[in-house]
Design a protein around this motif. Structure first.
Motif, PDB file in Angstrom:
ATOM      1  N   ARG A 101       2.900   0.367  10.883  1.00 28.70           N
ATOM      2  CA  ARG A 101       4.136   0.538  10.120  1.00 28.70           C
ATOM      3  C   ARG A 101       5.209  -0.454  10.566  1.00 28.70           C
ATOM      4  O   ARG A 101       5.582  -0.493  11.737  1.00 28.70           O
ATOM      5  N   THR A 102       5.695  -1.244   9.601  1.00 31.73           N
ATOM      6  CA  THR A 102       6.794  -2.177   9.825  1.00 31.73           C
ATOM      7  C   THR A 102       8.061  -1.593   9.211  1.00 31.73           C
ATOM      8  O   THR A 102       8.023  -1.014   8.121  1.00 31.73           O
ATOM      9  N   PRO A 129       0.805  -1.232   0.000  1.00 32.38           N
ATOM     10  CA  PRO A 129       0.000   0.000   0.000  1.00 32.38           C
ATOM     11  C   PRO A 129       0.832   1.273   0.000  1.00 32.38           C
ATOM     12  O   PRO A 129       0.523   2.223  -0.717  1.00 32.38           O
ATOM     13  N   LEU A 130       1.868   1.325   0.824  1.00 31.35           N
ATOM     14  CA  LEU A 130       2.764   2.489   0.849  1.00 31.35           C
ATOM     15  C   LEU A 130       4.085   2.057   1.455  1.00 31.35           C
ATOM     16  O   LEU A 130       4.149   1.698   2.631  1.00 31.35           O
ATOM     17  N   ALA A 131       5.128   2.113   0.672  1.00 24.60           N
ATOM     18  CA  ALA A 131       6.479   1.777   1.135  1.00 24.60           C
ATOM     19  C   ALA A 131       7.396   2.949   0.808  1.00 24.60           C
ATOM     20  O   ALA A 131       7.443   3.399  -0.343  1.00 24.60           O
ATOM     21  N   THR A 139       3.861   0.462   5.169  1.00 30.76           N
ATOM     22  CA  THR A 139       2.550   0.692   5.754  1.00 30.76           C
ATOM     23  C   THR A 139       1.634  -0.473   5.412  1.00 30.76           C
ATOM     24  O   THR A 139       1.341  -0.729   4.240  1.00 30.76           O
ATOM     25  N   LEU A 140       1.223  -1.230   6.432  1.00 32.32           N
ATOM     26  CA  LEU A 140       0.361  -2.412   6.288  1.00 32.32           C
ATOM     27  C   LEU A 140       0.981  -3.489   5.406  1.00 32.32           C
ATOM     28  O   LEU A 140       0.274  -4.269   4.762  1.00 32.32           O
ATOM     29  N   GLY A 141       2.306  -3.562   5.393  1.00 34.10           N
ATOM     30  CA  GLY A 141       3.016  -4.675   4.757  1.00 34.10           C
ATOM     31  C   GLY A 141       2.692  -4.840   3.283  1.00 34.10           C
ATOM     32  O   GLY A 141       2.595  -3.874   2.527  1.00 34.10           O
ATOM     33  N   GLY A 142       2.546  -6.107   2.852  1.00 33.27           N
ATOM     34  CA  GLY A 142       2.215  -6.409   1.469  1.00 33.27           C
ATOM     35  C   GLY A 142       3.346  -6.181   0.488  1.00 33.27           C
ATOM     36  O   GLY A 142       3.110  -6.042  -0.714  1.00 33.27           O
ATOM     37  N   VAL A 175       6.808  -9.538   2.947  1.00 26.34           N
ATOM     38  CA  VAL A 175       6.398  -8.967   4.225  1.00 26.34           C
ATOM     39  C   VAL A 175       4.878  -8.975   4.264  1.00 26.34           C
ATOM     40  O   VAL A 175       4.220  -8.355   3.419  1.00 26.34           O
ATOM     41  N   GLY A 176       4.306  -9.689   5.253  1.00 24.04           N
ATOM     42  CA  GLY A 176       2.870  -9.846   5.324  1.00 24.04           C
ATOM     43  C   GLY A 176       2.170  -8.680   6.000  1.00 24.04           C
ATOM     44  O   GLY A 176       2.778  -7.689   6.409  1.00 24.04           O
ATOM     45  N   LEU A 177       0.857  -8.793   6.132  1.00 25.09           N
ATOM     46  CA  LEU A 177       0.033  -7.798   6.815  1.00 25.09           C
ATOM     47  C   LEU A 177       0.253  -7.913   8.314  1.00 25.09           C
ATOM     48  O   LEU A 177       0.133  -9.001   8.880  1.00 25.09           O
ATOM     49  N   PRO A 178       0.596  -6.822   8.992  1.00 24.06           N
ATOM     50  CA  PRO A 178       0.830  -6.915  10.434  1.00 24.06           C
ATOM     51  C   PRO A 178      -0.456  -7.237  11.195  1.00 24.06           C
ATOM     52  O   PRO A 178      -1.542  -6.779  10.835  1.00 24.06           O
ATOM     53  N   ALA A 179      -0.305  -8.017  12.264  1.00 17.27           N
ATOM     54  CA  ALA A 179      -1.448  -8.381  13.086  1.00 17.27           C
ATOM     55  C   ALA A 179      -1.945  -7.201  13.902  1.00 17.27           C
ATOM     56  O   ALA A 179      -3.125  -7.121  14.256  1.00 17.27           O
ATOM     57  N   GLU A 180      -1.056  -6.290  14.229  1.00 19.67           N
ATOM     58  CA  GLU A 180      -1.403  -5.077  14.968  1.00 19.67           C
ATOM     59  C   GLU A 180      -0.435  -3.986  14.542  1.00 19.67           C
ATOM     60  O   GLU A 180       0.621  -4.250  13.981  1.00 19.67           O
TER      61      GLU A 180
END
Length: 282
Positions: free
Chosen positions: A110-111, A9-11, A56-59, A102-107
């Motif tokens: 931003r990763t 979504p946003l890196a 932002t939200l992985g992916g 990099v997957g979708l964070p559970a909580e």
């Protein structure tokens, strides 16, 4: 070299920003959660200010053409290297030609991905950070981008297996300091701000977190002259709903600031997701 197969979504590329230029209208920017970026860099032996990726939200999916080490911190997510799962907050070896997902964070939101040697793009005003408000620094990552990796021969050895990190709070309570313009509001405004929850809206971004909840009523009419803004400022526009400024905030603003976040709360604020409820404590 790192090839971006899917940006998500946003890196963006972020280091600790470009301080010292606010008088020129240039915000600091940098990692929204600097604590997470510092930790990621330490895990792979980099200096804390080394440029990494804010996801932002992985992916995100990346291909590495040379062997290296990386670490993911911040919003906890599953990291897959050639389809093999790895946990957050630990250094992971990446063989040459490997694909990292990099997957979708559970909580959290931003990763941070630190690569040993860092992202070696050309700096702008002393920083490699993307600033979404001013347009300084590199553009957000796009499919097909190729990112150079810096040298790693002189970096510190990797000696940590895993870093223990406290879980992100589901309903954060953020500490604030009143003012500097709380006198522009009614006597009840601070009590309202600190006694009822606010919801993070989907209009939030790296500039600021827009909140929905009880309105803060003004005690003064008219307009405030433009004055300097800081990260963590709770600015209140005519709607009465506060906006919490994050890393890409403007350097000046004309709406009154009712309170400012304690600096230790900024990493928590950077991880707020839309729909999450927060409270403020004076």
């Amino acid at each position: 070299m790192i090839e971006v197969l899917r940006p998500g979504p946003l890196a963006t590329i972020q280091d600790l920003g470009r301080p010292g230029h606010a008088h020129l209208g240039v915000p600091r920017s940098g990692a929204a959660d600097p604590r997470a970026l510092r930790l990621a860099n330490r895990l792979v032996g980099n200096p804390e200010n080394t440029a990494g990726l804010e996801l932002t939200l992985g992916g995100t999916t990346l291909r590495f053409d040379r062997p290296t080490w990386l670490a993911a911190t911040g919003a906890p997510t599953t990291l897959r290297i050639n389809a093999r799962a790895h946990g957050p907050n630990t250094p992971c070896f990446v063989p040459p030609g490997a694909v990292v997902e990099v997957g979708l964070p559970a909580e959290g939101l931003r990763t941070y991905l630190a690569i040993r040697g860092g992202i070696a793009i050309e700096p702008t005003l002393g920083s490699r950070s993307t600033d979404l408000l001013s347009g300084l620094g590199p553009a957000p990552l796009a499919q097909g981008d190729r990112l150079p990796i810096g040298p790693s021969n002189d970096l510190a050895p990797i000696e940590v297996d895993v870093a223990p990190v406290a879980p992100l709070p589901a309903s954060p309570v953020l500490r604030i300091l009143p003012g500097p313009r709380d006198d522009w509001f009614t006597a009840e405004a601070l009590a309202t701000l600190t006694s009822q929850p606010y919801e993070v809206t989907s209009e939030s971004n790296r500039v600021g977190v827009r909140l929905d909840g009880p309105k803060l009523d003004r005690d003064r009419d008219g307009e405030l002259g433009s004055e300097g803004m800081v990260v963590g400022a709770l600015q209140v526009p005519p709607s009465g709903l506060p906006i919490l400024f994050l890393a890409d905030h403007p350097t000046t603003g004309g709406y009154p600031v009712v309170a400012v976040l304690a600096s230790t709360e900024l990493p928590t604020a950077a991880q707020l997701r839309p729909g999450q409820h927060i409270r403020f404590h004076l």
